[in-house]
Design a protein around this motif. Structure first.
Motif, short mmCIF file in Angstrom:
data_model
loop_
_atom_site.label_atom_id
_atom_site.label_comp_id
_atom_site.label_asym_id
_atom_site.label_seq_id
_atom_site.Cartn_x
_atom_site.Cartn_y
_atom_site.Cartn_z
N SER A 32 -5.72 0.75 -4.71
CA SER A 32 -6.18 1.93 -4.42
C SER A 32 -7.06 2.62 -5.38
O SER A 32 -6.87 2.47 -6.61
CB SER A 32 -5.05 2.97 -4.32
OG SER A 32 -4.07 2.70 -3.16
N LEU A 64 -8.96 -3.49 -0.40
CA LEU A 64 -8.47 -4.62 0.17
C LEU A 64 -9.01 -5.75 -0.04
O LEU A 64 -10.23 -5.85 0.28
CB LEU A 64 -7.73 -4.42 1.61
CG LEU A 64 -7.20 -3.13 1.92
CD1 LEU A 64 -7.01 -2.75 3.52
CD2 LEU A 64 -5.63 -3.14 1.38
N ALA A 78 -4.08 -5.61 -2.61
CA ALA A 78 -4.04 -4.52 -1.99
C ALA A 78 -4.05 -3.42 -3.30
O ALA A 78 -3.18 -3.41 -3.92
CB ALA A 78 -2.86 -3.88 -1.17
N TYR A 92 -3.73 0.50 -8.76
CA TYR A 92 -4.05 1.91 -8.90
C TYR A 92 -5.22 2.27 -9.92
O TYR A 92 -4.87 2.19 -11.36
CB TYR A 92 -2.99 2.82 -8.70
CG TYR A 92 -3.28 4.15 -8.14
CD1 TYR A 92 -3.02 4.43 -6.71
CD2 TYR A 92 -3.94 5.23 -8.86
CE1 TYR A 92 -3.22 5.54 -6.31
CE2 TYR A 92 -4.20 6.32 -8.27
CZ TYR A 92 -3.68 6.45 -7.10
OH TYR A 92 -4.26 7.80 -6.51
N ALA A 150 -8.37 2.91 -0.05
CA ALA A 150 -7.71 1.61 -0.18
C ALA A 150 -8.74 0.69 -0.59
O ALA A 150 -9.89 0.90 -0.38
CB ALA A 150 -7.16 1.23 1.44
N THR A 189 -13.23 -1.56 1.19
CA THR A 189 -12.96 -0.26 0.85
C THR A 189 -13.72 0.95 1.61
O THR A 189 -14.12 0.87 2.46
CB THR A 189 -12.99 -0.08 -0.97
OG1 THR A 189 -12.57 0.98 -1.21
CG2 THR A 189 -14.70 -0.16 -1.02
N GLN A 205 -4.92 3.77 9.25
CA GLN A 205 -3.68 3.93 9.95
C GLN A 205 -3.66 4.28 11.38
O GLN A 205 -3.17 3.77 11.97
CB GLN A 205 -2.56 4.84 9.08
CG GLN A 205 -1.14 4.60 9.58
CD GLN A 205 -0.54 2.96 9.23
OE1 GLN A 205 -0.91 2.38 8.21
NE2 GLN A 205 -0.31 2.48 10.26
N ILE A 243 0.76 -1.04 -0.12
CA ILE A 243 -0.07 -0.06 0.14
C ILE A 243 0.87 1.35 0.11
O ILE A 243 0.67 2.16 -0.64
CB ILE A 243 -1.06 0.04 1.31
CG1 ILE A 243 -1.84 -1.21 1.39
CG2 ILE A 243 -2.01 1.23 1.25
CD1 ILE A 243 -2.65 -1.37 2.41
N MET A 247 -5.97 -5.45 6.67
CA MET A 247 -4.66 -4.86 6.32
C MET A 247 -3.82 -6.06 6.00
O MET A 247 -2.68 -5.88 5.32
CB MET A 247 -4.00 -4.14 7.45
CG MET A 247 -4.88 -2.91 7.60
SD MET A 247 -4.10 -1.99 9.24
CE MET A 247 -2.47 -1.06 8.49
N SER A 282 -10.21 6.25 4.51
CA SER A 282 -9.34 6.21 3.54
C SER A 282 -8.04 5.80 4.27
O SER A 282 -8.30 5.29 5.47
CB SER A 282 -9.01 7.54 2.79
OG SER A 282 -7.95 7.30 1.99
N TYR A 283 -6.83 6.14 3.94
CA TYR A 283 -5.66 5.40 4.46
C TYR A 283 -5.59 6.02 6.01
O TYR A 283 -5.00 5.41 6.96
CB TYR A 283 -4.51 5.81 3.50
CG TYR A 283 -4.37 4.72 2.59
CD1 TYR A 283 -3.96 3.64 2.54
CD2 TYR A 283 -4.81 5.54 1.22
CE1 TYR A 283 -3.79 2.69 1.42
CE2 TYR A 283 -4.77 4.55 0.09
CZ TYR A 283 -4.32 3.35 0.15
OH TYR A 283 -4.33 2.43 -0.68
#
Length: 527
Positions: free
Chosen positions: A119, A498, A117, A510, A496, A353, A85, A24, A112, A80-81
């Protein structure tokens, strides 16, 4: 922070970042190289006015990949990310707080660790910072449209058929729609509705009833009364079993047929409770997913869309603590899908997502330089919404003093003054003179004690459309934790994607968010 089950967290993650997570990060580094290609992709996906269907996309042969019989699509609204995170980092920080030798650690959420993975770019036909209606339309139909529009073209003259409608009609799959917010809110509605405006709540609810889908679960309907009658009455007449109690959910069986489940405990705006506020006798998002699997499971197949809608609401309000807990709630719901996958590995696809990012959330704040103190967020015991309804409303009625308000701020958010007896043992939670002045100014604004002496623009930057006292508390706690928000609205970050299971490899890379629909259509063979 209330009720975060560390037992569940151990299930949710691993200490070290996986290769998937590293992929990612790697994808972010090549964004600038390929963004031009993605940015112009919409030109090649033009709407066909004659057919009302997406243009054929050039798809890669899927080889020996088996068509998934069971499909789970989890959508973290506003996720989102950064939301993923910060949740992972918070869990790691809480775990490492018990280890004096290691200061930083990461606790990966279950999704995760998925094998694929990707985007997805989220812009729509009218904005680089799109809304849930247009982005969910892209996910469910493969089309771009204007913000605020659900499954219709920009001219609002053509209705698009959704992946769920096609799977139901062409393959006979059972369909489930689950959300932590209202069932006729934009994201869930985009999997059964077709409206020129997401605000056509009654019309969307009518489409839900007429969809003949098999299982709905979540918050209550917005605007349930209209010219054709009450939505709940109409649902009953259409053959739906309407369940509104936990006991009713527990006793619900596949043999009961079509079902609409409304949470027994309804919180703000008719939604389910924020995870941070949820009591032990309230069902979690994962409970509705577990029941959905039970009633949808069949030999032909099923598709289940699950929305963690209150991640978005928390980020709009810049409430980092509630954001983290509702992201965990989504991961707990994914656990149920993973358990099902373990029994049907060759036939199950799980996708996690987001529709867009909300709040401009960042891990890092100018006032703390390179430092983060994420364990500060463990002191938050209540969502901004519940604090507004249960506390701020009473402050206004009872004309509560600032000194008494500060007592609640300590109890519910952990923030204390330098004169507090606990100041020495909790230095990272001590309000500076600057922060205390900000808080008192917000208190005075909330209590109507002062006339604003700042511009409308400055006031909006300070408070958005939220209660000044409440949003200032969450801002200060977030900032003292090394976390910041740049917006009260959506942003243009990619999200993301996944995936795990049958066909997961198609979701690497992507790409535009419309490709998620197209990849699902390719895998299942729907036209």
């Amino acid at each position: 922070m209330k009720g975060i089950s560390l037992m569940k967290f151990r299930k949710v993650g691993k200490k070290k970042m996986t290769k998937t997570v590293k992929r990612i990060i790697g994808m972010f580094l090549i964004v600038t190289v390929i963004i031009g290609v993605v940015g112009f992709q919409n030109k090649n996906n033009a709407v066909s006015a004659n057919s009302g269907t997406a243009n054929t996309v050039n798809t890669t042969a899927i080889g020996n990949t088996k068509t998934p019989k069971y499909i789970f699509l989890f959508i973290g609204d506003g996720m989102s990310y950064p939301q993923i995170q910060i949740t992972s980092d918070y869990l790691g920080a809480m775990k490492q707080s018990k280890n004096s030798k290691v200061l930083i650690g990461n606790e990966a959420l279950n999704f995760m660790n998925f094998e694929a993975a990707g985007s997805a770019v989220t812009y729509d036909s009218s904005s680089f910072c799109p809304d849930s209606a247009s982005t969910a339309t892209s996910l469910s139909t493969g089309y771009k449209t204007y913000s605020g529009v659900i499954n219709m073209n920009e001219e609002k003259t053509i209705a698009y058929e959704t992946i769920t409608e096609k799977l139901k009609k062409q393959l006979g799959y059972k369909i489930g729609i689950i959300s932590s917010v209202n069932l006729n809110h934009a994201t869930p509605a985009a999997f059964y509705g077709h409206q020129a405006s997401r605000g056509n709540y009654y019309e969307l609810a009518l489409e839900l009833v007429n969809s003949n889908f098999d299982y709905f679960a979540g918050g209550e309907f917005l605007k349930p009364d209209g010219e054709k009658g009450n939505i709940y009455d109409l649902a009953y007449k259409a053959g739906y079993k309407v369940v509104t109690t936990n006991t009713g959910v527990k006793n619900l069986k596949a043999s009961d047929g079509k079902a609409i489940v409304i949470g027994e405990k309804i919180a703000d705006s008719g939604s389910l409770s924020y995870e941070i506020d949820r009591k032990t006798n309230e069902l979690a998002l994962s409970d509705y997913v577990k029941k959905g699997i039970e009633v949808l499971d069949n030999e032909t197949g099923f598709f289940m869309m699950v929305e963690g809608g209150k991640i978005d609401w928390a980020c709009h309000a810049n409430d980092a603590g509630s954001t983290i807990q509702d992201t965990v709630a989504l991961a707990d719901a994914v656990d149920e899908a993973i358990a099902f996958y373990e029994e049907h590995k060759d036939e199950t696809l799980i996708i996690v997502t987001g529709d867009h990012e909300t709040g401009g959330l960042t891990i890092g704040f100018a006032g703390t330089n390179y430092d983060t103190f994420l364990t500060n967020l463990d002191n938050q015991k209540i969502s901004y919404a519940k604090y507004d309804s249960d506390y701020v409303s009473k402050y206004k009625e009872e004309k509560t003093s600032f000194a008494d308000v500060l007592k609640d701020v300590k109890k519910l958010f952990g923030l204390i003054t330098k004169e507090d007896t606990d100041a020495a043992k909790s230095p990272k939670l001590v309000l500076t003179d600057y922060e205390l002045k900000r808080l008192e100014a917000a208190y005075n604004k909330t209590m109507g004690k002062t006339t604003s002496n700042v511009s409308d623009q400055e006031e909006y930057v300070l408070y958005g459309t939220y209660e000044p006292l409440t949003v200032t508390i969450t801002h200060i706690l977030s900032n003292k934790s090394g976390v910041n928000f740049s917006s009260y609205a959506h942003t243009g970050l990619p999200v993301a994607v996944l995936a795990n299971g049958a066909g997961a490899e198609l979701f690497n890379g992507y790409y535009d968010n419309t490709e998620i629909y197209k990849k699902l259509a390719t895998l299942t063979g729907v036209k």
